[in-house]
Structure formats: C-alpha cells, structure tokens
Scaffold this motif. Structure first.
Motif: not given
Length: 437
Positions: A112-122, A129-136, A63-69, A4-7
């Motif tokens: 302002t939230v632009v995107d959020v990132a998810m990561e797999p655990t062991r 785990t992460k939030v991409a934000v923008r402000r002025g 839990t059914r996802v095996t590949v994320v590309e 799996p990808p790290t993020r």
C-alpha cells in the motif's frame, strides 16, 4: 531553483503556506500534479494545486517554485488564478496515489502506498523517484513486520496506472487531518467521484458530518447514498439537527423515513420536528441545540457552557434562560443573556438577574425575510424561536439565514468559481507539452 531540497515527500506538503516573491501569502498547497509515464519511467511533476481565496484551487507550475521548505513554498513570477481543472493526462498525488495498492516488481507481493517523494533534476525538472509503501508479511525488500514502512525506488513497484476499486483513504485523511471542515469539503468536492466516495467512507462519523454540512447539496446526497444505511444514520446523528433535516428533506420520502427509523429516537425526534416546518421559515431555519440554562445558573457556569470549542460561534454569542426542562422544547422561556453581559458580571451572580426580557422572540412561522430583518434591526447573530405557549423551540443563527438568502448553489459556486482572466500562456504550454510526452 535556489537551494532546492534533495527529496520532498509530497504528503508533507499538504497545507503548507505558499508565498509570492514579495513575501505575501497567497494560499496553501492542496496537492501535487504529476504526469504518469509509460513503463518504469518516473512520473514528471507538473506543479502544485494551491488553494487561494475564496477556496479556489489554482495551478502553480513546478518551474515557478524557487523555495521548498518545511513550512513554506515560495514562487516567482505571477500566479494565474484561473481555476485548476484536472486533465485526463494528470494525476493528483495526494488525492489519487496515496493508499493505492500496487505490486513489488520482483515478487508480485501487494503493498500500500503511504507516500511518494519527488526530487529535482539538473534541468530544473522534478521527478517522482521514491515510493513509501507498507505491507503485512515478509518479502524480499525487508518488509518483515506487519505494517512496516519501507521506501523503494519508483521502478521497484508497478500497478499505478490500473483502475483500483475499493482504494483506501487513510493517507489522504492523514494529509488533511488539521484542515477546517469547510476547506476539507472543498478538497472532497474536487476529487473524482470514485475517490470522493472512498474518502468520505473512510472519515469517522463526526468528521464526515462536519464535511457534509459544508458540501453542495448534490455532493451530500451522492455521498449519503453510497453509505450503508446504518452508517448513514450514524452520520446524520452526528450532524446538527437543522443540517440533518435539510439533507433529509431532499431525499425521497421512503429513504428519509428509513434513515429516521434507524437513528436513535432522541436524535431523530428534533429532526422530525424541524421537517414539519417550511424551509424558509424560522422553524425550518432553526437549530434545536442552542445553549439553554435555568434561571438559577450562575454566570460562571454559563460562561463555562459557551467556552465549548465545538460550539458554533453564533450560538455561543447568547444564552437562553428557560424554566426546566432545558432541552427543547423547553419550559417557559424567560429571556436572553448576551455573552458580553456575562463578561461584565461577577461569576457568582445568577443569570436570572441579567436576562434581557425586552427582546421579543421569533415565532416558528415567521418568514426568512422577517427573520433577517429582526437580526439586522437588533444587530444580533442569533435569535430565540418560541412557540405560542412560551416554550423555546430553538434558535436561528445568522449563518443559516445567509445560507438561505444566498443562491441555492452558492457553495458549489464558491468551489467552482473561476476567475475571468485568460489562461497563462506559459502554463498552458507546459501542460500541453506534458500531454505530448
């Protein structure tokens, strides 16, 4: 998971193809489902909303996802095609979290939230785990320039659980920028009413017009009623005259007249003409914008007209030859030229020499059944509508005939249809466990 990808940033998943273990594509990702948790605990990813034919959203447990590309999601096991129904404990990342205004925990500054990132655990779980934000303006996290984008830890921001009024929609629109109008309409239909309005308001006039044409009637009326009157008139102008007339015909007379008055006169005129016909007649079904050329037009010029990518394929299938003026209602209607005939003729040839004059046109008062019979009899995808004086008024296309032959709520039925299969026990157990957490 295998490698799996790290993020993974969730907005980038929108529209990605989803494949089963055999390598067959079953649908496309439309959103990510998460469970928000108390305090600063990162949300747990429950699964993906996958759209399968016919435009049905279903739930794929993470839990059914095996590949994320970058261009594919692969899962194992069986995909339950029971229609996805969002629960109160669940949040859609793309539909509800993007564009939300939250605060930096240390300074309280809004971002302002632009995107959020998810990561797999062991443990094979996935967490946001992460939030991409923008402000002025300048802040303690290095956000110095207006619009600067920074990725922060989830626990560095707060305010995701608060109800926000006036939430933007730029992120949602960007995530689905390349989606066909009919598919985007399915997404808009599934959103909560508040977000549905926010997304609709943020779309440009042309895009919103295309989406409205694909939405169920109740959604159309709801969205139009939430727009400022001037904006509503602009959107109606961007719609096809027949679709605009159908929508206006469902509104109270006073509201309809107000919007028609606000429209540009040249845009309102064909809509007013269409409103004079009953819905189930050729006049009520037709569009007033078919492809019309004068008799001295060449084959090359005519082919250039039907190459327009914005033209309805059914309308591009045939061209109507009329004496000037060529705007409906036209001068005398001379006949029809089918696009296959155009392809067989030399480019300099005149269309007046290849006109089909043996095909009788439709009359505006003909019934829906008569129009359908006409198209079926002659294997046509469109037919000219001509008045008693020989002027072309418009054309009826097969898609509009089908739209009226199907049950009135067919669009909503397609969007809301659920498979007869029962719930997947594993899926239900997973989602119930998250509700307890």
């Amino acid at each position: 998971m295998s490698g799996p990808p790290t993020r993974v940033f969730t907005a980038r998943l929108a529209g990605i193809a989803v494949f089963d273990p055999a390598g067959d594509q079953v649908g496309r990702v439309r959103d990510v489902v998460v469970a928000l948790r108390l305090g600063s605990l990162p949300p747990r990813v429950l699964g993906l909303v996958v759209e399968v034919a016919p435009r049905r959203p279903v739930f794929l447990p993470i839990t059914r996802v095996t590949v994320v590309e970058a261009d594919a999601i692969v899962f194992d096991g069986r995909l339950n095609v029971r229609r996805f129904q969002q629960r109160a404990s669940e949040t859609l990342v793309i539909g509800e979290l993007l564009d939300r205004t939250v605060r930096l925990c240390d300074s309280g500054d809004p971002v302002t939230v632009v995107d959020v990132a998810m990561e797999p655990t062991r443990t094979r779980d996935w967490l946001v785990t992460k939030v991409a934000v923008r402000r002025g303006r300048a802040g303690r996290h290095g956000l110095r320039r207006r619009g600067e984008l920074v990725v922060l830890d989830w626990n560095a921001v707060e305010g995701f659980s608060a109800v926000e009024h006036g939430q933007g929609a730029a992120g949602v629109i960007a995530a689905f920028a390349n989606m066909k109008p009919a598919d985007l309409a399915g997404i808009v239909h599934e959103l909560p009413e508040k977000r549905r309005t926010e997304v609709a308001v943020a779309l440009d006039d042309e895009r919103l017009a295309d989406v409205l044409e694909e939405l169920p009637e109740d959604d159309q009326i709801e969205i139009l009623s939430k727009l400022e009157a001037d904006r509503a008139a602009d959107v109606l102008e961007a719609m096809g005259p027949d679709d605009a007339a159908d929508l206006l015909g469902e509104l109270p007379v006073e509201q309809r007249e107000r919007l028609l008055t606000l429209m540009e006169p040249q845009e309102a005129a064909p809509v007013r003409r269409l409103l004079t016909y009953a819905d189930d007649t050729a006049g009520g079904l037709m569009t007033t914008d078919p492809v019309v050329v004068p008799p001295d037009a060449t084959v090359a010029e005519t082919l250039a007209r039907i190459r327009n990518p914005d033209l309805n394929p059914a309308l591009a299938a045939q061209v109507y030859v009329c004496r000037p003026p060529t705007a409906t209602p036209t001068g005398r209607y001379l006949g029809t030229v089918h696009f296959q005939r155009l392809l067989r003729e030399p480019p300099p040839a005149l269309v007046s020499g290849i006109v089909d004059t043996e095909l009788d046109p439709l009359r505006p008062t003909m019934s829906l059944e008569a129009v359908a019979t006409f198209l079926a009899t002659y294997n046509l995808v469109a037919g000219a509508v001509v008045d008693e004086n020989g002027h072309l008024l418009g054309a009826v296309t097969i898609d509009d005939v089908l739209d009226h032959l199907l049950p009135e709520d067919w669009r909503e039925t397609v969007m809301d249809a659920a498979a007869e299969e029962g719930a997947d026990p594993e899926e239900e157990a997973l989602r119930r466990a998250e509700e307890i957490r």
